[in-house]
Scaffold this motif. Structure first.
Motif, PDB file in Angstrom:
ATOM      1  N   ARG A   1     -11.592  -6.678  -5.724  1.00  0.00           N
ATOM      2  CA  ARG A   1     -11.182  -5.252  -5.527  1.00  0.00           C
ATOM      3  C   ARG A   1     -12.122  -4.391  -6.463  1.00  0.00           C
ATOM      4  O   ARG A   1     -12.536  -3.154  -5.927  1.00  0.00           O
ATOM      5  CB  ARG A   1      -9.788  -4.884  -5.583  1.00  0.00           C
ATOM      6  CG  ARG A   1      -9.444  -3.556  -5.337  1.00  0.00           C
ATOM      7  CD  ARG A   1      -7.970  -3.562  -5.542  1.00  0.00           C
ATOM      8  NE  ARG A   1      -7.211  -4.126  -4.571  1.00  0.00           N
ATOM      9  CZ  ARG A   1      -5.657  -4.046  -4.800  1.00  0.00           C
ATOM     10  NH1 ARG A   1      -5.238  -3.518  -5.626  1.00  0.00           N
ATOM     11  NH2 ARG A   1      -5.012  -4.815  -3.943  1.00  0.00           N
TER      12      ARG A   1
ATOM     13  N   GLY B   1     -14.523  -6.974   2.200  1.00  0.00           N
ATOM     14  CA  GLY B   1     -15.122  -5.841   1.700  1.00  0.00           C
ATOM     15  C   GLY B   1     -15.855  -5.009   2.632  1.00  0.00           C
ATOM     16  O   GLY B   1     -16.415  -3.853   2.752  1.00  0.00           O
TER      17      GLY B   1
ATOM     18  N   ARG C   1       0.894  -0.935   0.142  1.00  0.00           N
ATOM     19  CA  ARG C   1      -0.092   0.027  -0.026  1.00  0.00           C
ATOM     20  C   ARG C   1       0.881   1.289   0.079  1.00  0.00           C
ATOM     21  O   ARG C   1       1.791   1.457   0.962  1.00  0.00           O
ATOM     22  CB  ARG C   1      -0.735   0.110   1.248  1.00  0.00           C
ATOM     23  CG  ARG C   1      -1.772   1.316   1.479  1.00  0.00           C
ATOM     24  CD  ARG C   1      -2.478   1.373   2.778  1.00  0.00           C
ATOM     25  NE  ARG C   1      -3.327   0.473   3.116  1.00  0.00           N
ATOM     26  CZ  ARG C   1      -4.030   0.128   4.193  1.00  0.00           C
ATOM     27  NH1 ARG C   1      -3.543   0.783   5.317  1.00  0.00           N
ATOM     28  NH2 ARG C   1      -4.768  -0.567   4.499  1.00  0.00           N
TER      29      ARG C   1
ATOM     30  N   GLU D   1      -9.532  -6.553 -12.561  1.00  0.00           N
ATOM     31  CA  GLU D   1     -10.035  -5.481 -11.693  1.00  0.00           C
ATOM     32  C   GLU D   1     -10.991  -4.681 -12.392  1.00  0.00           C
ATOM     33  O   GLU D   1     -12.257  -4.379 -12.011  1.00  0.00           O
ATOM     34  CB  GLU D   1      -8.963  -4.406 -11.047  1.00  0.00           C
ATOM     35  CG  GLU D   1      -9.312  -3.316 -10.122  1.00  0.00           C
ATOM     36  CD  GLU D   1      -8.356  -2.763  -9.621  1.00  0.00           C
ATOM     37  OE1 GLU D   1      -8.570  -1.528  -8.839  1.00  0.00           O
ATOM     38  OE2 GLU D   1      -7.236  -3.211  -9.326  1.00  0.00           O
TER      39      GLU D   1
ATOM     40  N   ASP E   1     -14.355  -1.596   3.380  1.00  0.00           N
ATOM     41  CA  ASP E   1     -15.100  -0.707   2.083  1.00  0.00           C
ATOM     42  C   ASP E   1     -16.399  -0.204   2.704  1.00  0.00           C
ATOM     43  O   ASP E   1     -16.876   1.165   2.633  1.00  0.00           O
ATOM     44  CB  ASP E   1     -15.126  -1.470   0.846  1.00  0.00           C
ATOM     45  CG  ASP E   1     -13.728  -1.528   0.501  1.00  0.00           C
ATOM     46  OD1 ASP E   1     -12.694  -0.980   0.838  1.00  0.00           O
ATOM     47  OD2 ASP E   1     -13.553  -2.604  -0.418  1.00  0.00           O
TER      48      ASP E   1
ATOM     49  N   GLY F   1     -15.706  -3.338  -5.862  1.00  0.00           N
ATOM     50  CA  GLY F   1     -16.052  -2.179  -4.604  1.00  0.00           C
ATOM     51  C   GLY F   1     -16.711  -1.080  -5.014  1.00  0.00           C
ATOM     52  O   GLY F   1     -17.725  -0.806  -4.722  1.00  0.00           O
TER      53      GLY F   1
ATOM     54  N   ARG G   1      -8.376 -11.664  -6.284  1.00  0.00           N
ATOM     55  CA  ARG G   1      -8.539 -10.598  -5.413  1.00  0.00           C
ATOM     56  C   ARG G   1      -8.898  -9.079  -6.239  1.00  0.00           C
ATOM     57  O   ARG G   1      -9.243  -8.291  -5.891  1.00  0.00           O
ATOM     58  CB  ARG G   1      -7.349 -10.501  -4.593  1.00  0.00           C
ATOM     59  CG  ARG G   1      -7.061 -11.316  -3.399  1.00  0.00           C
ATOM     60  CD  ARG G   1      -7.937 -10.654  -2.212  1.00  0.00           C
ATOM     61  NE  ARG G   1      -7.486  -9.375  -1.917  1.00  0.00           N
ATOM     62  CZ  ARG G   1      -6.384  -9.415  -1.140  1.00  0.00           C
ATOM     63  NH1 ARG G   1      -6.148 -10.288  -0.354  1.00  0.00           N
ATOM     64  NH2 ARG G   1      -5.963  -8.230  -0.620  1.00  0.00           N
TER      65      ARG G   1
ATOM     66  N   TYR H   1      -8.386   3.257   2.378  1.00  0.00           N
ATOM     67  CA  TYR H   1      -7.932   2.063   2.039  1.00  0.00           C
ATOM     68  C   TYR H   1      -8.365   1.007   2.518  1.00  0.00           C
ATOM     69  O   TYR H   1      -9.568   1.106   3.458  1.00  0.00           O
ATOM     70  CB  TYR H   1      -6.382   2.312   2.519  1.00  0.00           C
ATOM     71  CG  TYR H   1      -5.664   3.390   1.684  1.00  0.00           C
ATOM     72  CD1 TYR H   1      -4.950   2.950   0.571  1.00  0.00           C
ATOM     73  CD2 TYR H   1      -5.599   4.663   1.980  1.00  0.00           C
ATOM     74  CE1 TYR H   1      -4.036   3.472  -0.285  1.00  0.00           C
ATOM     75  CE2 TYR H   1      -4.713   5.669   1.216  1.00  0.00           C
ATOM     76  CZ  TYR H   1      -4.115   5.280   0.238  1.00  0.00           C
ATOM     77  OH  TYR H   1      -3.418   6.129  -0.582  1.00  0.00           O
ATOM     78  N   GLY H   2      -7.701  -0.120   3.068  1.00  0.00           N
ATOM     79  CA  GLY H   2      -8.378  -1.121   3.809  1.00  0.00           C
ATOM     80  C   GLY H   2      -7.996  -0.903   5.034  1.00  0.00           C
ATOM     81  O   GLY H   2      -7.266  -0.227   5.726  1.00  0.00           O
TER      82      GLY H   2
END
Length: 309
Positions: free
Chosen positions: A229, A184, A143, A284, A187, A232, A225, A156-157
């Motif tokens: 992601r 999630g 990150r 993604e 999120d 989201g 993943r 962010y997460g």
């Protein structure tokens, strides 16, 4: 002295949990930890021995909680139930290792900006990844953010974050349990906080290291993943009934899927770092396009428990 309760949810990773928890003992000021709450999300309670042993050495209180109902959101909510009196909550994942100044950096930035949520940077490492795609795997699990402390206009997460208990984690179940098996849950929480004007900040020196285990250090997992992601933003727009934003995200996703997908095919797909990176970006984009809950990959909770069994 301002302190924070640290919550580590864990699922059948005793060695990894031990590394994560012991990194708190190595903090420059371990007394910044008000207490450590370890939430064992394994029905077989495999983290109990590790946590009990750590409690004998720690200079702060260590609380072991067994939550046999498997699910990441349920695990986080259970940890919060055992820290009802805490002013600040820090989340550290069981595959993360805190740097020496981690918690103090988060607390300092929170105080400076009076932030509801503070995020820190993550350095991903993947010693078990195939050499050809290791840079892609390590970047995926990393990150990156601003070089200096600052307020943020994005989130962010949950791993490597600090939250103000009274404003960011309201109620008994601030993490949405419908995300137990998909992830999630963070999120969803942050989208709700953003809608209500919460302040988010970045602590540039609050580093943690995240080690990708072998079953995650491969292209197949990255594609799953990345797809999840990508879902989201579209799911957030759908939940807010913002059709204009949903159409925009789906259009962006379609473009990413086609452009990056063609680029990935043309550069060797997963056989080269460039090809692997483009395939991940394409996945993604596909997630933004196919955002429906029925198409969410199950990467957490029961599916992860079955994989480990």
């Amino acid at each position: 002295m301002t302190r924070a309760t640290v919550i580590i949810p864990t699922l059948r990773r005793p060695e990894s949990l031990d590394r994560a928890a012991r990194s708190l003992l190595a903090l420059l000021d371990p007394h910044a930890v008000e207490r450590l709450v370890v939430v064992d999300n394994d029905p077989q309670a495999t983290a109990e021995a590790t946590t009990r042993a750590l409690a004998l050495e720690a200079p702060f209180a260590v609380v072991y909680v067994h939550q046999p109902q498997t699910g990441i959101a349920t695990a986080r909510n259970t940890g919060l139930a055992h820290a009802a009196d805490a002013r600040f909550i820090a989340f550290l994942d069981d595959d993360e290792i805190a740097s020496a100044n981690w918690l103090q950096a988060l607390l300092d930035v929170q105080k400076h900006y009076d932030a509801d949520v503070v995020f820190g940077p993550i350095e991903g490492i993947a010693p078990d990844a195939r050499a050809g795609i290791r840079p892609v795997v390590e970047t995926f699990f990393s990150r990156r953010g601003p070089d200096t402390d600052t307020l943020l206009t994005r989130t962010y997460g949950c791993g490597n974050s600090l939250m103000k208990r009274q404003t960011a984690l309201v109620g008994d179940t601030p993490f949405e349990v419908s995300a137990n098996q998909t992830g999630g849950e963070d999120d969803i929480l942050f989208a709700r906080l953003e809608k209500h004007g919460a302040r988010f900040a970045w602590a540039a020196q609050a580093w943690v290291q995240e080690q990708a285990p072998s079953h995650r250090a491969n292209l197949a997992y990255l594609l799953q993943r990345a797809y999840a992601r990508g879902q989201g933003p579209s799911q957030t727009a759908a939940s807010h009934r913002d059709m204009a934003a949903l159409v925009r995200w789906m259009a962006i996703g379609a473009g990413q899927f086609v452009i990056f997908g063609l680029g990935g095919v043309g550069t060797g797909m997963g056989l080269t770092p460039t090809g692997a990176d483009l395939m991940v970006r394409s996945a993604e984009g596909l997630g933004k396009l196919l955002w429906f809950s029925s198409l969410e990959p199950k990467l957490y909770g029961i599916s992860e428990l079955k994989r480990r069994s």
